[in-house]
Design a protein around this motif. Structure first.
Motif, PDB file in Angstrom:
ATOM      1  N   HIS A   6      -1.135 -22.866  -0.460  1.00 30.55           N
ATOM      2  CA  HIS A   6      -0.056 -22.082   0.122  1.00 30.55           C
ATOM      3  C   HIS A   6      -0.594 -20.717   0.554  1.00 30.55           C
ATOM      4  O   HIS A   6      -1.666 -20.292   0.129  1.00 30.55           O
ATOM      5  CB  HIS A   6       1.112 -21.919  -0.862  1.00 30.55           C
ATOM      6  N   VAL A   7       0.153 -20.058   1.405  1.00 25.76           N
ATOM      7  CA  VAL A   7      -0.244 -18.740   1.895  1.00 25.76           C
ATOM      8  C   VAL A   7       0.550 -17.692   1.110  1.00 25.76           C
ATOM      9  O   VAL A   7       1.773 -17.736   1.052  1.00 25.76           O
ATOM     10  CB  VAL A   7       0.032 -18.606   3.411  1.00 25.76           C
ATOM     11  N   CYS A   8      -0.176 -16.760   0.504  1.00 21.44           N
ATOM     12  CA  CYS A   8       0.441 -15.673  -0.254  1.00 21.44           C
ATOM     13  C   CYS A   8       1.072 -14.683   0.721  1.00 21.44           C
ATOM     14  O   CYS A   8       0.734 -14.645   1.904  1.00 21.44           O
ATOM     15  CB  CYS A   8      -0.622 -14.987  -1.102  1.00 21.44           C
ATOM     16  N   SER A   9       1.956 -13.848   0.211  1.00 21.34           N
ATOM     17  CA  SER A   9       2.586 -12.832   1.058  1.00 21.34           C
ATOM     18  C   SER A   9       1.562 -11.824   1.598  1.00 21.34           C
ATOM     19  O   SER A   9       1.810 -11.159   2.599  1.00 21.34           O
ATOM     20  CB  SER A   9       3.689 -12.106   0.286  1.00 21.34           C
ATOM     21  N   CYS A  10       0.392 -11.731   0.948  1.00 19.92           N
ATOM     22  CA  CYS A  10      -0.658 -10.829   1.431  1.00 19.92           C
ATOM     23  C   CYS A  10      -1.490 -11.473   2.534  1.00 19.92           C
ATOM     24  O   CYS A  10      -2.323 -10.818   3.143  1.00 19.92           O
ATOM     25  CB  CYS A  10      -1.561 -10.392   0.282  1.00 19.92           C
ATOM     26  N   GLY A  11      -1.273 -12.768   2.770  1.00 15.20           N
ATOM     27  CA  GLY A  11      -1.981 -13.466   3.838  1.00 15.20           C
ATOM     28  C   GLY A  11      -3.121 -14.352   3.375  1.00 15.20           C
ATOM     29  O   GLY A  11      -3.671 -15.114   4.165  1.00 15.20           O
ATOM     30  N   ARG A  12      -3.481 -14.286   2.100  1.00 16.37           N
ATOM     31  CA  ARG A  12      -4.568 -15.129   1.593  1.00 16.37           C
ATOM     32  C   ARG A  12      -4.085 -16.560   1.376  1.00 16.37           C
ATOM     33  O   ARG A  12      -2.942 -16.792   1.002  1.00 16.37           O
ATOM     34  CB  ARG A  12      -5.076 -14.587   0.264  1.00 16.37           C
ATOM     35  N   VAL A  13      -4.992 -17.514   1.573  1.00 12.15           N
ATOM     36  CA  VAL A  13      -4.709 -18.918   1.291  1.00 12.15           C
ATOM     37  C   VAL A  13      -5.081 -19.163  -0.168  1.00 12.15           C
ATOM     38  O   VAL A  13      -6.192 -18.856  -0.606  1.00 12.15           O
ATOM     39  CB  VAL A  13      -5.518 -19.847   2.230  1.00 12.15           C
ATOM     40  N   ARG A  19      -2.351 -18.673  -8.649  1.00  9.22           N
ATOM     41  CA  ARG A  19      -1.739 -17.434  -8.183  1.00  9.22           C
ATOM     42  C   ARG A  19      -2.796 -16.597  -7.482  1.00  9.22           C
ATOM     43  O   ARG A  19      -3.955 -16.586  -7.876  1.00  9.22           O
ATOM     44  CB  ARG A  19      -1.153 -16.668  -9.364  1.00  9.22           C
ATOM     45  N   CYS A  20      -2.373 -15.871  -6.494  1.00 16.73           N
ATOM     46  CA  CYS A  20      -3.259 -14.988  -5.740  1.00 16.73           C
ATOM     47  C   CYS A  20      -3.649 -13.796  -6.621  1.00 16.73           C
ATOM     48  O   CYS A  20      -2.904 -13.386  -7.516  1.00 16.73           O
ATOM     49  CB  CYS A  20      -2.539 -14.516  -4.485  1.00 16.73           C
TER      50      CYS A  20
END
Length: 113
Positions: A6-13, A19-20
């Protein structure tokens, strides 16, 4: 078949189920702020007398009331919130394993706030 990342709200995959790093950092910062405002355990009543009573209670109730695993935590069924009478009322105590206390019970208490 594995689940997609999934893509985190910060943009990282981020891989599925993880968890990111930014989420972990935010959680740690929030917990640190909470802990700084919270009284020390001894100030909340969890002192030597409590530790002795807790060990005695776990001798009589060695199994988690929720899942049947070995109990390691004595939980207050109704949160005492500083009320000494409720704190020491043994009918308000239950034996729980750490996972049940940390996950299920805490989630229930947050839902009732």
């Amino acid at each position: 078949m594995p689940k997609p990342p999934h893509v985190c709200s910060c943009g990282r995959v981020v891989p599925h189920g993880e968890r990111c790093a930014c989420q972990i950092a935010r959680t740690r910062a929030r917990n640190k702020r909470h802990d700084q405002r919270r009284p020390m355990a001894a100030q909340r009543g969890y002192n030597h007398t409590w530790r002795k009573a807790r060990l005695e209670f776990l001798k009589y109730f060695p199994v988690c009331a929720r899942c049947g695993s070995p109990a390691t935590v004595v939980d207050h069924i109704i949160p005492h919130k500083g009320d000494d009478r409720l704190f020491w009322d043994k009918s308000n105590w239950q034996a729980l394993c750490k996972p049940c206390h940390d996950r299920q019970k805490q989630r229930e208490e947050r839902a009732h706030v």
